[in-house]
Design an enzyme around this catalytic site. Structure first.
Site, mmCIF file in Angstrom:
data_model
loop_
_atom_site.group_PDB
_atom_site.id
_atom_site.type_symbol
_atom_site.label_atom_id
_atom_site.label_comp_id
_atom_site.label_asym_id
_atom_site.label_seq_id
_atom_site.Cartn_x
_atom_site.Cartn_y
_atom_site.Cartn_z
ATOM 1 N N GLY A 15 0.832 -1.260 -0.073
ATOM 2 C CA GLY A 15 0.045 -0.010 0.017
ATOM 3 C C GLY A 15 0.882 1.405 0.109
ATOM 4 O O GLY A 15 0.771 2.196 0.743
ATOM 5 N N ALA A 16 1.721 1.239 -0.816
ATOM 6 C CA ALA A 16 2.566 2.328 -1.140
ATOM 7 C C ALA A 16 2.268 3.523 -2.056
ATOM 8 O O ALA A 16 3.263 4.231 -2.436
ATOM 9 C CB ALA A 16 4.211 1.966 -1.194
ATOM 10 N N ASN A 93 1.841 -2.233 5.743
ATOM 11 C CA ASN A 93 1.158 -1.077 5.660
ATOM 12 C C ASN A 93 -0.316 -0.906 5.305
ATOM 13 O O ASN A 93 -1.147 -0.207 5.657
ATOM 14 C CB ASN A 93 2.053 0.065 5.061
ATOM 15 C CG ASN A 93 1.354 1.311 4.866
ATOM 16 O OD1 ASN A 93 1.409 2.148 6.009
ATOM 17 N ND2 ASN A 93 1.065 1.515 3.687
ATOM 18 N N TYR A 159 -12.043 -2.232 13.869
ATOM 19 C CA TYR A 159 -10.359 -1.577 13.562
ATOM 20 C C TYR A 159 -9.578 -1.959 14.869
ATOM 21 O O TYR A 159 -8.536 -2.499 14.479
ATOM 22 C CB TYR A 159 -10.365 -0.414 13.091
ATOM 23 C CG TYR A 159 -9.273 0.474 12.857
ATOM 24 C CD1 TYR A 159 -8.542 -0.053 11.649
ATOM 25 C CD2 TYR A 159 -8.815 1.337 13.410
ATOM 26 C CE1 TYR A 159 -7.266 0.719 11.280
ATOM 27 C CE2 TYR A 159 -7.421 2.161 13.084
ATOM 28 C CZ TYR A 159 -6.939 1.580 11.853
ATOM 29 O OH TYR A 159 -5.471 2.371 11.745
HETATM 30 N N1 LIG Z 1 -3.351 7.865 8.484
HETATM 31 C C1 LIG Z 1 -3.765 7.789 9.681
HETATM 32 O O1 LIG Z 1 -3.991 8.579 10.496
HETATM 33 C C2 LIG Z 1 -3.216 6.565 10.368
HETATM 34 C C3 LIG Z 1 -3.255 6.354 11.480
HETATM 35 C C4 LIG Z 1 -3.072 5.027 12.537
HETATM 36 C C5 LIG Z 1 -2.814 4.171 11.556
HETATM 37 N N2 LIG Z 1 -2.572 4.120 10.366
HETATM 38 C C6 LIG Z 1 -2.202 2.866 9.219
HETATM 39 O O2 LIG Z 1 -1.056 3.184 8.487
HETATM 40 C C7 LIG Z 1 -1.359 2.421 7.528
HETATM 41 C C8 LIG Z 1 -1.568 3.149 6.265
HETATM 42 O O3 LIG Z 1 -2.895 4.142 6.357
HETATM 43 P P1 LIG Z 1 -3.308 5.342 5.190
HETATM 44 O O4 LIG Z 1 -3.647 6.419 6.230
HETATM 45 O O5 LIG Z 1 -1.606 5.823 4.870
HETATM 46 O O6 LIG Z 1 -3.998 4.557 4.240
HETATM 47 P P2 LIG Z 1 -4.492 5.270 2.900
HETATM 48 O O7 LIG Z 1 -3.745 6.585 2.729
HETATM 49 O O8 LIG Z 1 -5.784 5.031 2.614
HETATM 50 O O9 LIG Z 1 -3.714 4.337 1.963
HETATM 51 C C9 LIG Z 1 -3.925 2.905 1.725
HETATM 52 C C10 LIG Z 1 -3.026 2.087 0.725
HETATM 53 O O10 LIG Z 1 -3.266 0.859 0.665
HETATM 54 C C11 LIG Z 1 -3.574 0.385 -0.612
HETATM 55 N N3 LIG Z 1 -4.343 -0.900 -0.691
HETATM 56 C C12 LIG Z 1 -5.762 -0.945 -0.594
HETATM 57 N N4 LIG Z 1 -6.172 -2.071 -0.802
HETATM 58 C C13 LIG Z 1 -5.148 -2.740 -1.108
HETATM 59 C C14 LIG Z 1 -4.870 -3.886 -1.537
HETATM 60 N N5 LIG Z 1 -6.021 -4.916 -1.612
HETATM 61 N N6 LIG Z 1 -3.786 -4.521 -1.710
HETATM 62 C C15 LIG Z 1 -2.613 -3.831 -1.860
HETATM 63 N N7 LIG Z 1 -2.786 -2.417 -1.415
HETATM 64 C C16 LIG Z 1 -4.029 -1.867 -1.013
HETATM 65 C C17 LIG Z 1 -3.736 1.664 -1.159
HETATM 66 O O11 LIG Z 1 -3.445 1.367 -2.592
HETATM 67 P P3 LIG Z 1 -4.240 1.833 -3.811
HETATM 68 O O12 LIG Z 1 -4.405 3.545 -3.669
HETATM 69 O O13 LIG Z 1 -3.347 1.865 -5.087
HETATM 70 O O14 LIG Z 1 -5.536 1.248 -4.149
HETATM 71 C C18 LIG Z 1 -2.954 2.667 -0.630
HETATM 72 O O15 LIG Z 1 -1.629 2.879 -1.212
HETATM 73 C C19 LIG Z 1 -2.494 1.389 7.603
HETATM 74 O O16 LIG Z 1 -2.432 0.376 8.284
HETATM 75 C C20 LIG Z 1 -3.386 2.274 8.882
HETATM 76 O O17 LIG Z 1 -4.375 1.476 9.582
HETATM 77 C C21 LIG Z 1 -2.835 5.372 9.675
#
Ligand SMILES: NC(=O)c1ccc[n+]([C@@H]2O[C@H](COP(=O)([O-])OP(=O)(O)OC[C@H]3O[C@@H](n4cnc5c(N)ncnc54)[C@H](OP(=O)(O)O)[C@@H]3O)[C@@H](O)[C@H]2O)c1
Length: 252
Positions: A15-16, A93, A159
């Site tokens: 998910g990068a 991730n 979650y």
């Molecule tokens: N942002 C926050 O506030 C926050 C806080 C605490 C924890 N986290 C954790 O940090 C991590 C990343 O979160 P984020 O906020 O950066 O998420 P995000 O912006 O929604 O990005 C999600 C990523 O996951 C990819 N993805 C979705 N479905 C997929 C699949 N089936 N196979 C492979 N890749 C897939 C997406 O790819 P595509 O776009 O190519 O579909 C995207 O690159 C997660 O584990 C989340 O729980 C985030």
């Protein structure tokens, strides 16, 4: 060579294409790792992340795969290994949607969905890379967890419980894999707005930020830098740990 240099290491970040994963890929690429930028649907964004790394003198390539299915994981690991060699650094991730659901409305499938993202997918990916890591007596497995487990966020038990289980995986695997000098750690971000939070109300972000001891929200690069440190030789004696990156929000 600095202990934080990653030259010669092969990193896979799931998910990068955007959000925290993109910042993690950039931080690893800046330090010389060959970075496999996994994405699901955002091909242009994944390519842009790779372009940024490659233009700065690094090496990165996008890899499309659904890491929530066994078939997707198999294809991904085969393709990354063929392109770059065995994976030294695995960053777990990727996430799908994370809906808030009250107890009265939640179903078992709602839990299973989150456990697929944060337990099943990490399990499948780790099983796929662990053989060569054991053979080399080296490796880094880095989970991206969340502060929500400590913060006990309500109406979010799907979650929160999956993120708690992910921490359990990390802790158990750390002892299991320590004899092979493979470290397993978890980075727990606070709320760090990414594109998917663009429509969240500004007053909700303000409310959150005011309660963070450091008085503001973090940025994706805060997670990238922490992951890069854990991936490096500088962190070779750190395993089984949760590193909260949230301005002190979960300090008790
Ligand atoms: N942002 C926050 O506030 C926050 C806080 C605490 C924890 N986290 C954790 O940090 C991590 C990343 O979160 P984020 O906020 O950066 O998420 P995000 O912006 O929604 O990005 C999600 C990523 O996951 C990819 N993805 C979705 N479905 C997929 C699949 N089936 N196979 C492979 N890749 C897939 C997406 O790819 P595509 O776009 O190519 O579909 C995207 O690159 C997660 O584990 C989340 O729980 C985030």
């Amino acid at each position: 060579m600095l202990a934080t240099d990653l030259t010669g290491q092969v990193a896979l970040v799931t998910g990068a294409s955007r959000g925290l994963g993109a910042a993690i890929a950039l931080a690893l690429g800046q330090r010389g790792a060959k970075v496999a930028v996994n994405y699901f649907g955002s091909v242009d964004k994944a390519q842009a992340v790779c372009d940024q790394i490659n233009q700065a003198g690094g090496q990165a390539q996008p890899f499309q795969a659904d890491v929530f299915t066994p078939e997707g994981v198999d294809i991904l690991i085969d393709e990354v290994t063929a392109a770059f060699g065995d994976i030294d650094i695995l960053v777990l991730n990727a996430t799908g949607p994370q809906p808030f659901i009250k107890i009265e409305d939640i179903t078992w499938d709602d839990y299973l969905q989150q456990f697929t993202y944060f337990v099943r997918s990490p399990m499948m990916l780790t099983q796929a890379v662990i053989g060569p890591m054991k053979h080399k007596h080296a490796g880094r497995i880095i989970h991206i967890g969340s502060e929500v487990f400590e913060m006990a966020v309500p109406e979010f038990s799907n979650y929160v419980s999956a993120k708690g289980a992910q921490l359990g995986l990390c802790r158990s695997w750390s002892r299991e894999l320590a004899p092979w000098q493979i470290t397993v750690n978890l980075v727990a971000p606070g709320w760090i707005p990414t594109e998917r939070h663009a429509d969240d109300p500004a007053d909700a972000k303000e409310f959150y930020a005011q309660r963070v001891p450091m008085g503001h929200m973090g940025e994706p690069r805060d997670i990238g830098e922490t992951v890069a440190f854990l991936a490096s030789d500088a962190a070779r004696f750190i395993t089984g740990q949760k590193i909260s990156v949230n301005g002190g929000n979960s300090v008790e």
